[in-house]
Design a protein around this motif. Structure first.
Motif, PDB file in Angstrom:
ATOM      1  N   SER A  66       0.808  -1.214   0.000  1.00  0.00           N
ATOM      2  CA  SER A  66       0.000   0.000   0.000  1.00  0.00           C
ATOM      3  C   SER A  66       0.842   1.265   0.000  1.00  0.00           C
ATOM      4  O   SER A  66       1.909   1.324   0.624  1.00  0.00           O
ATOM      5  CB  SER A  66      -0.922   0.016   1.234  1.00  0.00           C
ATOM      6  OG  SER A  66      -1.876  -1.013   1.174  1.00  0.00           O
ATOM      7  N   VAL A  67       0.341   2.272  -0.679  1.00  0.00           N
ATOM      8  CA  VAL A  67       0.990   3.575  -0.629  1.00  0.00           C
ATOM      9  C   VAL A  67       0.783   4.188   0.748  1.00  0.00           C
ATOM     10  O   VAL A  67      -0.061   3.741   1.530  1.00  0.00           O
ATOM     11  CB  VAL A  67       0.431   4.516  -1.723  1.00  0.00           C
ATOM     12  CG1 VAL A  67       0.701   3.956  -3.104  1.00  0.00           C
ATOM     13  CG2 VAL A  67      -1.065   4.761  -1.519  1.00  0.00           C
ATOM     14  N   LEU A  68       1.556   5.229   1.035  1.00  0.00           N
ATOM     15  CA  LEU A  68       1.528   5.850   2.359  1.00  0.00           C
ATOM     16  C   LEU A  68       0.748   7.159   2.339  1.00  0.00           C
ATOM     17  O   LEU A  68       0.737   7.876   1.343  1.00  0.00           O
ATOM     18  CB  LEU A  68       2.954   6.110   2.836  1.00  0.00           C
ATOM     19  CG  LEU A  68       3.922   4.917   2.775  1.00  0.00           C
ATOM     20  CD1 LEU A  68       5.259   5.293   3.395  1.00  0.00           C
ATOM     21  CD2 LEU A  68       3.335   3.690   3.447  1.00  0.00           C
ATOM     22  N   ASN A  69       0.114   7.450   3.473  1.00  0.00           N
ATOM     23  CA  ASN A  69      -0.577   8.731   3.583  1.00  0.00           C
ATOM     24  C   ASN A  69       0.414   9.840   3.918  1.00  0.00           C
ATOM     25  O   ASN A  69       1.622   9.614   3.990  1.00  0.00           O
ATOM     26  CB  ASN A  69      -1.724   8.647   4.595  1.00  0.00           C
ATOM     27  CG  ASN A  69      -1.234   8.433   6.028  1.00  0.00           C
ATOM     28  OD1 ASN A  69      -0.057   8.616   6.348  1.00  0.00           O
ATOM     29  ND2 ASN A  69      -2.149   8.067   6.914  1.00  0.00           N
ATOM     30  N   ILE A  70      -0.053  11.028   4.147  1.00  0.00           N
ATOM     31  CA  ILE A  70       0.806  12.183   4.348  1.00  0.00           C
ATOM     32  C   ILE A  70       1.718  12.016   5.564  1.00  0.00           C
ATOM     33  O   ILE A  70       2.797  12.605   5.639  1.00  0.00           O
ATOM     34  CB  ILE A  70      -0.048  13.471   4.476  1.00  0.00           C
ATOM     35  CG1 ILE A  70       0.823  14.717   4.345  1.00  0.00           C
ATOM     36  CG2 ILE A  70      -0.854  13.464   5.758  1.00  0.00           C
ATOM     37  CD1 ILE A  70       1.419  14.914   2.991  1.00  0.00           C
ATOM     38  N   ARG A  71       1.291  11.177   6.526  1.00  0.00           N
ATOM     39  CA  ARG A  71       2.093  10.942   7.730  1.00  0.00           C
ATOM     40  C   ARG A  71       3.040   9.755   7.572  1.00  0.00           C
ATOM     41  O   ARG A  71       3.709   9.375   8.525  1.00  0.00           O
ATOM     42  CB  ARG A  71       1.171  10.706   8.931  1.00  0.00           C
ATOM     43  CG  ARG A  71       0.385  11.938   9.351  1.00  0.00           C
ATOM     44  CD  ARG A  71      -0.672  11.569  10.395  1.00  0.00           C
ATOM     45  NE  ARG A  71      -0.069  10.885  11.535  1.00  0.00           N
ATOM     46  CZ  ARG A  71       0.384  11.520  12.627  1.00  0.00           C
ATOM     47  NH1 ARG A  71       0.314  12.846  12.701  1.00  0.00           N
ATOM     48  NH2 ARG A  71       0.881  10.839  13.635  1.00  0.00           N
ATOM     49  N   GLY A  72       3.072   9.155   6.385  1.00  0.00           N
ATOM     50  CA  GLY A  72       3.933   8.008   6.168  1.00  0.00           C
ATOM     51  C   GLY A  72       3.379   6.728   6.745  1.00  0.00           C
ATOM     52  O   GLY A  72       4.126   5.810   7.087  1.00  0.00           O
ATOM     53  N   GLU A  73       2.043   6.646   6.829  1.00  0.00           N
ATOM     54  CA  GLU A  73       1.375   5.480   7.403  1.00  0.00           C
ATOM     55  C   GLU A  73       0.491   4.802   6.363  1.00  0.00           C
ATOM     56  O   GLU A  73       0.149   5.394   5.337  1.00  0.00           O
ATOM     57  CB  GLU A  73       0.533   5.908   8.614  1.00  0.00           C
ATOM     58  CG  GLU A  73       1.341   6.576   9.706  1.00  0.00           C
ATOM     59  CD  GLU A  73       0.486   7.277  10.733  1.00  0.00           C
ATOM     60  OE1 GLU A  73       0.964   7.475  11.860  1.00  0.00           O
ATOM     61  OE2 GLU A  73      -0.669   7.642  10.405  1.00  0.00           O
ATOM     62  N   VAL A  74       0.096   3.574   6.657  1.00  0.00           N
ATOM     63  CA  VAL A  74      -0.768   2.807   5.759  1.00  0.00           C
ATOM     64  C   VAL A  74      -2.197   2.806   6.290  1.00  0.00           C
ATOM     65  O   VAL A  74      -2.444   2.450   7.438  1.00  0.00           O
ATOM     66  CB  VAL A  74      -0.264   1.358   5.621  1.00  0.00           C
ATOM     67  CG1 VAL A  74      -1.297   0.503   4.899  1.00  0.00           C
ATOM     68  CG2 VAL A  74       1.050   1.322   4.857  1.00  0.00           C
ATOM     69  N   GLU A  75      -3.133   3.233   5.444  1.00  0.00           N
ATOM     70  CA  GLU A  75      -4.561   3.128   5.724  1.00  0.00           C
ATOM     71  C   GLU A  75      -5.216   2.528   4.482  1.00  0.00           C
ATOM     72  O   GLU A  75      -5.026   3.029   3.377  1.00  0.00           O
ATOM     73  CB  GLU A  75      -5.169   4.499   6.010  1.00  0.00           C
ATOM     74  CG  GLU A  75      -4.681   5.121   7.299  1.00  0.00           C
ATOM     75  CD  GLU A  75      -5.331   6.478   7.553  1.00  0.00           C
ATOM     76  OE1 GLU A  75      -5.749   6.693   8.697  1.00  0.00           O
ATOM     77  OE2 GLU A  75      -5.407   7.298   6.619  1.00  0.00           O
ATOM     78  N   MET A  76      -5.999   1.478   4.666  1.00  0.00           N
ATOM     79  CA  MET A  76      -6.485   0.691   3.539  1.00  0.00           C
ATOM     80  C   MET A  76      -8.013   0.596   3.516  1.00  0.00           C
ATOM     81  O   MET A  76      -8.668   0.642   4.550  1.00  0.00           O
ATOM     82  CB  MET A  76      -5.881  -0.714   3.602  1.00  0.00           C
ATOM     83  CG  MET A  76      -4.361  -0.739   3.606  1.00  0.00           C
ATOM     84  SD  MET A  76      -3.655  -2.353   4.091  1.00  0.00           S
ATOM     85  CE  MET A  76      -4.042  -2.381   5.851  1.00  0.00           C
ATOM     86  N   ASP A  77      -8.555   0.446   2.315  1.00  0.00           N
ATOM     87  CA  ASP A  77      -9.986   0.245   2.088  1.00  0.00           C
ATOM     88  C   ASP A  77     -10.188  -1.061   1.330  1.00  0.00           C
ATOM     89  O   ASP A  77      -9.350  -1.449   0.521  1.00  0.00           O
ATOM     90  CB  ASP A  77     -10.586   1.377   1.244  1.00  0.00           C
ATOM     91  CG  ASP A  77     -10.316   2.763   1.801  1.00  0.00           C
ATOM     92  OD1 ASP A  77     -10.134   2.889   3.022  1.00  0.00           O
ATOM     93  OD2 ASP A  77     -10.297   3.712   1.000  1.00  0.00           O
ATOM     94  N   ALA A  78     -11.318  -1.724   1.582  1.00  0.00           N
ATOM     95  CA  ALA A  78     -11.633  -2.953   0.836  1.00  0.00           C
ATOM     96  C   ALA A  78     -13.134  -3.186   0.856  1.00  0.00           C
ATOM     97  O   ALA A  78     -13.849  -2.706   1.751  1.00  0.00           O
ATOM     98  CB  ALA A  78     -10.909  -4.155   1.435  1.00  0.00           C
ATOM     99  N   ILE A  79     -13.612  -3.936  -0.122  1.00  0.00           N
ATOM    100  CA  ILE A  79     -15.028  -4.256  -0.212  1.00  0.00           C
ATOM    101  C   ILE A  79     -15.222  -5.614  -0.870  1.00  0.00           C
ATOM    102  O   ILE A  79     -14.416  -6.024  -1.717  1.00  0.00           O
ATOM    103  CB  ILE A  79     -15.777  -3.178  -1.029  1.00  0.00           C
ATOM    104  CG1 ILE A  79     -17.287  -3.413  -1.024  1.00  0.00           C
ATOM    105  CG2 ILE A  79     -15.262  -3.123  -2.450  1.00  0.00           C
ATOM    106  CD1 ILE A  79     -18.075  -2.318  -1.722  1.00  0.00           C
ATOM    107  N   VAL A  80     -16.287  -6.308  -0.473  1.00  0.00           N
ATOM    108  CA  VAL A  80     -16.735  -7.515  -1.166  1.00  0.00           C
ATOM    109  C   VAL A  80     -18.227  -7.366  -1.426  1.00  0.00           C
ATOM    110  O   VAL A  80     -18.945  -6.731  -0.649  1.00  0.00           O
ATOM    111  CB  VAL A  80     -16.478  -8.808  -0.358  1.00  0.00           C
ATOM    112  CG1 VAL A  80     -14.989  -9.029  -0.146  1.00  0.00           C
ATOM    113  CG2 VAL A  80     -17.204  -8.781   0.980  1.00  0.00           C
TER     114      VAL A  80
END
Length: 273
Positions: A66-80
């Motif tokens: 995953s790419v990083l947010n502005i703070r250099g952290e990973v936040e992810m989304d997913a759906i089924v």
């Protein structure tokens, strides 16, 4: 019915040196999903397995790549989404989970909700026995390099979103004709903390989805076109951005037809033409 799995690794510009990794990764994911179908698994089982493979592959903007947010952290989304039951489940801005797509399926299977986000999604994951993983295990050297490059004062806004920005996903049809889909993403490069994209969002009507698609086509490439759309509940739409489009639909013994935008005539199919 011939079962099938179709997988994508995200739209966008893929650097030449990463192209083979990407094509190999989606091929492996598709094979993994197809093996599930061959073993008698459902289309939902297949798409979750395929997307899990993509999340576990650092070449993609999902899971451990995953790419990083502005703070250099990973936040992810997913759906089924399950075509058989019309059920769906999603998570957004989730952290410290290796496979958000599996957590999204748990939301669908184990709760009465559609989407859980951020801390709520993390608490649910713990309640389901989903192991937490260190954030560092989700951050690749490539993602960190991109993050640092995009923080530079002279960074080009367009180039910042090129490279590895796409959502990954899979669709499948099983031997019984049931359809399912799954998607997962780390979102946009250097996004704001807490930003949720369109990946886990459900609920566009047939008309709204049609209009959005046509507007995107016009804004991106200046193209005019038309579309007819139905959803599993029987809602339908005929929309177009061109001057004319001849269209017709029949529902509940009623013929609907039109030629110009805003034009809508109805007639019983039992009346004389």
């Amino acid at each position: 019915m011939f079962p099938v799995v179709v997988v994508h690794g995200g739209a966008g510009h893929i650097p030449k040196e990463r192209s083979e990794l990407s094509t190999g990764g989606v091929s492996s994911a598709a094979r993994a999903g197809y093996l599930v179908l061959q073993g008698g698994g459902s289309s939902m089982d297949a798409v979750v397995e395929a997307v899990t493979q993509l999340e576990n592959n650092p070449s993609f903007n999902a899971g451990c790549g995953s790419v990083l947010n502005i703070r250099g952290e990973v936040e992810m989304d997913a759906i089924v989404m399950d075509g058989k039951t019309l059920g769906s489940g999603a998570v957004s801005a989730v952290r410290n989970v290796a496979n958000p797509v599996q957590l999204a399926r748990l939301v669908m299977d184990k709760t009465s909700h559609v989407c859980l986000t951020a801390d709520g999604a993390s608490k649910f994951a713990r309640s389901m026995g989903v192991p937490e993983v260190p954030m560092d295990s989700l951050i690749t050297q490539y993602s960190r390099m991109r993050w640092e490059k995009n923080l530079a004062p002279d960074a080009n806004p367009v180039e910042c979103q090129m490279g590895k920005m796409g959502t990954v996903g899979a669709v499948a049809v099983d031997g019984e004709g049931n359809v399912a889909c799954a998607t997962s993403t780390g979102g946009m490069l250097n996004k704001m903390e807490g930003r949720v994209g369109d990946t886990p969002c459900i609920g566009q009507s047939a008309e709204a989805a049609s209009d959005l698609g046509l507007a995107y086509m016009k804004s991106r490439v200046g193209g005019l076109g038309g579309v007819v759309t139905v959803d599993p509940q029987g809602n339908w739409a005929a929309r177009f951005s061109s001057l004319q489009m001849a269209w017709a639909a029949v529902q509940k013994d009623t013929l609907h037809r039109g030629l110009y935008a805003g034009e809508h005539f109805t007639q019983s199919i039992h009346e004389p033409h």
